[in-house]
Design a protein around this motif. Sequence first.
Motif, PDB file in Angstrom:
ATOM      1  N   ASN A 111       0.819  -1.211   0.000  1.00  0.00           N
ATOM      2  CA  ASN A 111       0.000   0.000   0.000  1.00  0.00           C
ATOM      3  C   ASN A 111       0.855   1.265   0.000  1.00  0.00           C
ATOM      4  O   ASN A 111       0.500   2.276  -0.632  1.00  0.00           O
ATOM      5  CB  ASN A 111      -0.928   0.011   1.219  1.00  0.00           C
ATOM      6  CG  ASN A 111      -2.122  -0.892   1.037  1.00  0.00           C
ATOM      7  OD1 ASN A 111      -2.534  -1.165  -0.078  1.00  0.00           O
ATOM      8  ND2 ASN A 111      -2.678  -1.359   2.136  1.00  0.00           N
ATOM      9  N   ALA A 112       1.973   1.217   0.718  1.00  0.00           N
ATOM     10  CA  ALA A 112       2.864   2.381   0.772  1.00  0.00           C
ATOM     11  C   ALA A 112       3.438   2.694  -0.610  1.00  0.00           C
ATOM     12  O   ALA A 112       3.446   3.863  -1.039  1.00  0.00           O
ATOM     13  CB  ALA A 112       3.985   2.131   1.769  1.00  0.00           C
ATOM     14  N   VAL A 113       3.905   1.659  -1.310  1.00  0.00           N
ATOM     15  CA  VAL A 113       4.468   1.875  -2.655  1.00  0.00           C
ATOM     16  C   VAL A 113       3.375   2.284  -3.631  1.00  0.00           C
ATOM     17  O   VAL A 113       3.597   3.116  -4.529  1.00  0.00           O
ATOM     18  CB  VAL A 113       5.213   0.613  -3.125  1.00  0.00           C
ATOM     19  CG1 VAL A 113       5.694   0.761  -4.564  1.00  0.00           C
ATOM     20  CG2 VAL A 113       6.413   0.334  -2.223  1.00  0.00           C
ATOM     21  N   LEU A 114       2.170   1.718  -3.469  1.00  0.00           N
ATOM     22  CA  LEU A 114       1.052   2.107  -4.336  1.00  0.00           C
ATOM     23  C   LEU A 114       0.697   3.574  -4.133  1.00  0.00           C
ATOM     24  O   LEU A 114       0.522   4.329  -5.104  1.00  0.00           O
ATOM     25  CB  LEU A 114      -0.156   1.219  -4.031  1.00  0.00           C
ATOM     26  CG  LEU A 114      -1.439   1.517  -4.824  1.00  0.00           C
ATOM     27  CD1 LEU A 114      -1.213   1.332  -6.316  1.00  0.00           C
ATOM     28  CD2 LEU A 114      -2.583   0.630  -4.347  1.00  0.00           C
ATOM     29  N   LEU A 115       0.606   3.993  -2.864  1.00  0.00           N
ATOM     30  CA  LEU A 115       0.349   5.406  -2.565  1.00  0.00           C
ATOM     31  C   LEU A 115       1.469   6.297  -3.083  1.00  0.00           C
ATOM     32  O   LEU A 115       1.226   7.377  -3.640  1.00  0.00           O
ATOM     33  CB  LEU A 115       0.186   5.572  -1.054  1.00  0.00           C
ATOM     34  CG  LEU A 115      -0.020   6.987  -0.523  1.00  0.00           C
ATOM     35  CD1 LEU A 115      -1.333   7.572  -1.021  1.00  0.00           C
ATOM     36  CD2 LEU A 115       0.009   6.995   1.008  1.00  0.00           C
ATOM     37  N   TYR A 116       2.701   5.831  -2.932  1.00  0.00           N
ATOM     38  CA  TYR A 116       3.881   6.574  -3.382  1.00  0.00           C
ATOM     39  C   TYR A 116       3.847   6.760  -4.904  1.00  0.00           C
ATOM     40  O   TYR A 116       4.101   7.856  -5.416  1.00  0.00           O
ATOM     41  CB  TYR A 116       5.123   5.802  -2.966  1.00  0.00           C
ATOM     42  CG  TYR A 116       6.421   6.553  -3.053  1.00  0.00           C
ATOM     43  CD1 TYR A 116       6.708   7.587  -2.174  1.00  0.00           C
ATOM     44  CD2 TYR A 116       7.376   6.213  -4.005  1.00  0.00           C
ATOM     45  CE1 TYR A 116       7.909   8.272  -2.237  1.00  0.00           C
ATOM     46  CE2 TYR A 116       8.579   6.884  -4.078  1.00  0.00           C
ATOM     47  CZ  TYR A 116       8.841   7.913  -3.199  1.00  0.00           C
ATOM     48  OH  TYR A 116      10.038   8.589  -3.268  1.00  0.00           O
ATOM     49  N   ALA A 117       3.508   5.678  -5.610  1.00  0.00           N
ATOM     50  CA  ALA A 117       3.474   5.734  -7.073  1.00  0.00           C
ATOM     51  C   ALA A 117       2.364   6.649  -7.571  1.00  0.00           C
ATOM     52  O   ALA A 117       2.588   7.481  -8.467  1.00  0.00           O
ATOM     53  CB  ALA A 117       3.296   4.322  -7.635  1.00  0.00           C
TER      54      ALA A 117
END
Length: 235
Positions: free
Chosen positions: A101-107
């Motif tokens: 979720n963190a990388v998805l939000l970051y992207a």
Amino acid sequence: MKKVVIKEFDRTLLGIDLMLYCFFVVIGYIMLQIPEISVLRPIEYASPLFYMFAFMSLVAYFVNRRSDDYEFLFFGLINIVVGTYVLVNEYFTDSCFIIGNAVLLYALANVLNKGYNTKRLMDQCDVNFYVKLSITVLLTLLSLLVLSDLFNSETVSGMVLGYYFMGFGLISLFEPLLMIITKNPQVETYLVSLNENEKTKTKEKKTTKKTAIKEIKKKKPVKKSSEKTTSKKEE
């Protein structure tokens, strides 16, 4: 070909960009090369990394001030928000879910940030919007490649995160390098002509639509005075 001359102020700006993105590459390389990091869970060290990236990007923003350009400022805020999200959920049982979720939000946040700057450059008729657009597309593809592994496997999530940071830095490094190429007079004139051709095509489409709408609208038939008199006589 003419020699590309870069002003001293532009050199400092490009140098700061290169330093920031090289920092991503170095962090990703360290994560892949040091075996002791694989013992730790990515959720334990991801938030400090995001905070480091936030610090570097905010320093780059305040040193690298450009008029109406807030990309590095928002980039730093994105890193702070994602780092805080990981820190708050550090003791969550499913760490893959949090990192994914963190990388998805970051992207998503980075795509919106770069997309906004691409639109801004397009409105200003700046040829660098071609560079910004291509980098945004590549970063989106990189995020799509790593997300499935981050959500599914905890054993390789640290390695995938290292590859993601390294890929993010390497792709972003092309942005200042391509901007140097666009300063070449021949390349700049070609991109300017390409931009003008696109604008003329859009204008022609709008005019053709307007003329088509006007042709569709039928005018009401108007009776002539002679026709009116004949109709009265017949009555």
